[in-house]
Design a protein around this motif. Structure first.
Motif, PDB file in Angstrom:
ATOM      1  N   PRO A 168      53.536  57.178  34.973  1.00  0.00           N
ATOM      2  CA  PRO A 168      54.937  56.955  35.837  1.00  0.00           C
ATOM      3  C   PRO A 168      54.831  55.484  35.997  1.00  0.00           C
ATOM      4  O   PRO A 168      53.704  54.871  36.282  1.00  0.00           O
ATOM      5  CB  PRO A 168      55.265  57.935  36.760  1.00  0.00           C
ATOM      6  CG  PRO A 168      53.770  58.283  37.348  1.00  0.00           C
ATOM      7  CD  PRO A 168      52.707  58.347  36.414  1.00  0.00           C
ATOM      8  N   ARG A 199      57.641  52.359  40.452  1.00  0.00           N
ATOM      9  CA  ARG A 199      58.850  52.566  41.110  1.00  0.00           C
ATOM     10  C   ARG A 199      58.850  53.815  41.647  1.00  0.00           C
ATOM     11  O   ARG A 199      58.731  54.326  42.961  1.00  0.00           O
ATOM     12  CB  ARG A 199      60.030  52.251  40.850  1.00  0.00           C
ATOM     13  CG  ARG A 199      61.430  52.570  41.473  1.00  0.00           C
ATOM     14  CD  ARG A 199      62.541  52.362  40.807  1.00  0.00           C
ATOM     15  NE  ARG A 199      62.692  50.927  40.119  1.00  0.00           N
ATOM     16  CZ  ARG A 199      62.748  50.971  38.785  1.00  0.00           C
ATOM     17  NH1 ARG A 199      62.668  51.907  38.013  1.00  0.00           N
ATOM     18  NH2 ARG A 199      62.576  49.712  38.190  1.00  0.00           N
ATOM     19  N   SER A 200      58.448  54.865  40.746  1.00  0.00           N
ATOM     20  CA  SER A 200      58.355  56.256  41.004  1.00  0.00           C
ATOM     21  C   SER A 200      57.117  56.781  41.939  1.00  0.00           C
ATOM     22  O   SER A 200      57.276  57.481  42.865  1.00  0.00           O
ATOM     23  CB  SER A 200      58.113  57.113  39.736  1.00  0.00           C
ATOM     24  OG  SER A 200      59.280  56.818  38.853  1.00  0.00           O
ATOM     25  N   ASN A 257      58.116  55.606  45.876  1.00  0.00           N
ATOM     26  CA  ASN A 257      59.152  56.204  46.300  1.00  0.00           C
ATOM     27  C   ASN A 257      58.955  57.770  46.784  1.00  0.00           C
ATOM     28  O   ASN A 257      59.993  58.534  46.631  1.00  0.00           O
ATOM     29  CB  ASN A 257      60.541  56.190  45.480  1.00  0.00           C
ATOM     30  CG  ASN A 257      60.798  54.526  45.665  1.00  0.00           C
ATOM     31  OD1 ASN A 257      60.395  53.923  46.364  1.00  0.00           O
ATOM     32  ND2 ASN A 257      61.652  54.271  44.296  1.00  0.00           N
ATOM     33  N   ARG A 258      57.806  58.287  46.743  1.00  0.00           N
ATOM     34  CA  ARG A 258      57.648  59.638  46.874  1.00  0.00           C
ATOM     35  C   ARG A 258      58.390  60.068  48.489  1.00  0.00           C
ATOM     36  O   ARG A 258      57.935  59.352  49.291  1.00  0.00           O
ATOM     37  CB  ARG A 258      56.098  59.817  47.110  1.00  0.00           C
ATOM     38  CG  ARG A 258      55.698  61.125  47.704  1.00  0.00           C
ATOM     39  CD  ARG A 258      56.055  62.306  47.029  1.00  0.00           C
ATOM     40  NE  ARG A 258      54.906  62.553  45.736  1.00  0.00           N
ATOM     41  CZ  ARG A 258      55.206  63.204  44.826  1.00  0.00           C
ATOM     42  NH1 ARG A 258      56.362  63.820  44.601  1.00  0.00           N
ATOM     43  NH2 ARG A 258      54.570  63.223  43.833  1.00  0.00           N
ATOM     44  N   LYS A 262      53.109  63.826  37.813  1.00  0.00           N
ATOM     45  CA  LYS A 262      54.035  64.831  37.144  1.00  0.00           C
ATOM     46  C   LYS A 262      53.708  66.171  37.405  1.00  0.00           C
ATOM     47  O   LYS A 262      54.499  67.061  37.817  1.00  0.00           O
ATOM     48  CB  LYS A 262      54.039  64.895  35.482  1.00  0.00           C
ATOM     49  CG  LYS A 262      54.631  66.034  34.848  1.00  0.00           C
ATOM     50  CD  LYS A 262      54.752  66.038  33.173  1.00  0.00           C
ATOM     51  CE  LYS A 262      55.187  67.161  32.502  1.00  0.00           C
ATOM     52  NZ  LYS A 262      54.296  68.271  32.731  1.00  0.00           N
ATOM     53  N   ASP A 290      54.540  66.733  41.122  1.00  0.00           N
ATOM     54  CA  ASP A 290      56.093  67.134  41.309  1.00  0.00           C
ATOM     55  C   ASP A 290      56.284  68.699  40.777  1.00  0.00           C
ATOM     56  O   ASP A 290      57.140  69.179  41.678  1.00  0.00           O
ATOM     57  CB  ASP A 290      56.702  66.231  40.191  1.00  0.00           C
ATOM     58  CG  ASP A 290      56.784  64.747  40.567  1.00  0.00           C
ATOM     59  OD1 ASP A 290      56.514  64.426  41.899  1.00  0.00           O
ATOM     60  OD2 ASP A 290      57.158  63.764  39.727  1.00  0.00           O
TER      61      ASP A 290
END
Length: 445
Positions: free
Chosen positions: A176, A179-180, A183-184, A212, A215
């Motif tokens: 990913p 940024r992803s 920002n958890r 992923k 998530d």
């Protein structure tokens, strides 16, 4: 060869630090032999068995042999899968003995400049710092998205790398964007009626390269009725350090994790990686001699629970879940099975899925050969073990191989690529499959 000075120092440390009572627990009965992959693949070489390795450790402690390169080689070639432990009638904690011996050898071994640099970067500068893990993963993501990956493949640059690394580069998941990863969220509410409050151990590689899957884990926990807290101050579990002769650094990282989780008030601390979970469970052993941390470590370890285990406890397997018709098989994570004693739960979940036929693989619990970085540093033995695993996998006629650890997942994907089965067979983490099945059946976005 190891210098005489180093040999003397290593022998002295063996006498001082090895758990002699644990060494004596081994009755030399040989029940462990059929469970040991390296013993089998080496042509039944006794020095490559748990019994043989314990005998070598004890012989060093007793002064009967020197801790020479042959002893080191025997210990290096061990996968650390701990398959010997469940079958041992004396209950020998072989994994603890292996970590003690490796730590002594590697802390006293004369290292080349290159080895010092690599170990320093990996064990001290990279894995203990999640922000640096994110930066490193971001570079991999840029390599994948920018076109550099295609250039590297078609230009022939990859031909300069060993075959295993070349193949592994092909099967790495898409990383990913930075940024992803940065920002958890720290808190997620349960969906529906709240049944448990849990803390999630997000890990280092799991929250970058395999984000992923993390998530998906969080979504499943929410669907199962869990309120979730994800402490920002957690770090890598330290398993790579503990298994590679860096126990003091592993202890530092364990203490940071204990601090991060102990005041949350969670019912459980959830892990979705078999290797991480087994090491987290072992924090009470890692810090047992520390008067300040031993009790705190024990309380932490008691709360560790694998995602498959809490899902079964919360009866998630009774929910409607559906996939397209296919055969599915399961490859045990060694540390989930042998370390966390979690064996039936993944199978209960898989057998509950509508549309699939679950077929048990022969020797599903035998190591796949991944074992952390073993498939890189001991590629030949690793690939022998993987070849056997792929033979058993193909015998199930499965379209999907399910596992519960990132290293196992990459190893099985590596096996699929090596066998020319890409497009015909896939390897997935169990939570990714369960989430797909749940959302298929419940039309949830």
């Amino acid at each position: 060869m190891t210098s005489t000075l180093k040999k003397d120092r290593i022998a002295e440390n063996f006498r001082e630090k090895m758990d002699y009572d644990e060494l004596l627990n081994c009755m030399r009965c040989g029940f462990c032999l059929p469970s040991c992959p390296t013993y089998i693949e080496s042509g039944m070489d006794e020095s490559q068995s748990p019994r043989g390795r314990i005998a070598l450790m004890k012989a060093v402690v007793d002064g009967e042999i020197e801790p020479d390169d042959d002893v080191k080689r025997s210990l290096d070639l061990c996968l650390g899968c701990r398959a010997c432990e469940p079958v041992c009638p004396s209950g020998v904690n072989y994994g603890h003995l292996l970590e003690q011996a490796r730590d002594i050898i590697y802390q006293n071994k004369k290292k080349s400049v290159g080895e010092k640099v690599v170990r320093g970067v990996v064990f001290k500068q990279l894995f203990p710092h999640q922000d640096r893990m994110i930066n490193a993963a971001s570079l991999l993501g840029f390599y994948q998205r920018s076109g550099l990956q295609k250039v590297a493949r078609y230009s022939g640059i990859m031909n300069f790398f060993p075959d295993t690394l070349r193949t592994m580069e092909k099967v790495l998941p898409t990383v990913p964007k930075r940024r992803s990863m940065k920002n958890r969220a720290e808190y997620m509410p349960a969906i529906g009626i709240q049944k448990k409050k849990v803390a999630f151990f997000s890990g280092c590689l799991m929250d970058t390269v395999f984000m992923k899957t993390n998530d998906a884990t969080i979504k499943l926990l929410q669907y199962a009725g869990c309120e979730i807290v994800i402490p920002k101050t957690q770090n890598c579990c330290g398993a790579l350090h503990g298994h590679s002769g860096e126990r003091e650094k592993a202890k530092e990282m364990a203490k940071r994790n204990i601090e991060a989780f102990e005041n949350i008030g969670a019912d459980y601390i959830i892990s979705n990686a078999g290797g991480c979970g087994a090491f987290l469970v072992d924090y009470n052993y890692l810090l047992k001699d520390d008067p300040v941390w031993s009790e705190r470590a024990l309380q932490f370890s008691k709360k560790i629970k694998d995602i498959s285990s809490i899902l079964v406890d919360l009866r998630f397997h009774k929910k409607e879940m559906k996939l397209e018709n296919q055969i599915v098989t399961y490859q045990d994570s060694c540390h989930l099975k042998n370390g966390q004693k979690t064996f039936m739960e993944p199978r209960v979940l898989l057998e509950s899925l509508q549309g699939i036929k679950y077929v048990e693989m022969k020797d599903a619990g035998r190591c796949c050969g991944s074992a952390g970085i073993y498939n890189i540093v001991e590629s030949e033995m690793s690939m022998q073990i993987l070849d056997y695993k792929m033979k058993q996998t193909k015998n199930t006629n499965a379209k999907t191989i399910v596992t519960a650890n990132p290293g196992c997942l990459l190893q099985m994907q590596l096996g699929i690529e090596r066998e020319g089965l890409t497009g015909k067979m896939q390897a997935v983490h169990i939570v990714d499959l369960l989430l797909e099945a749940y959302e298929n059946a419940n039309k949830t976005n």
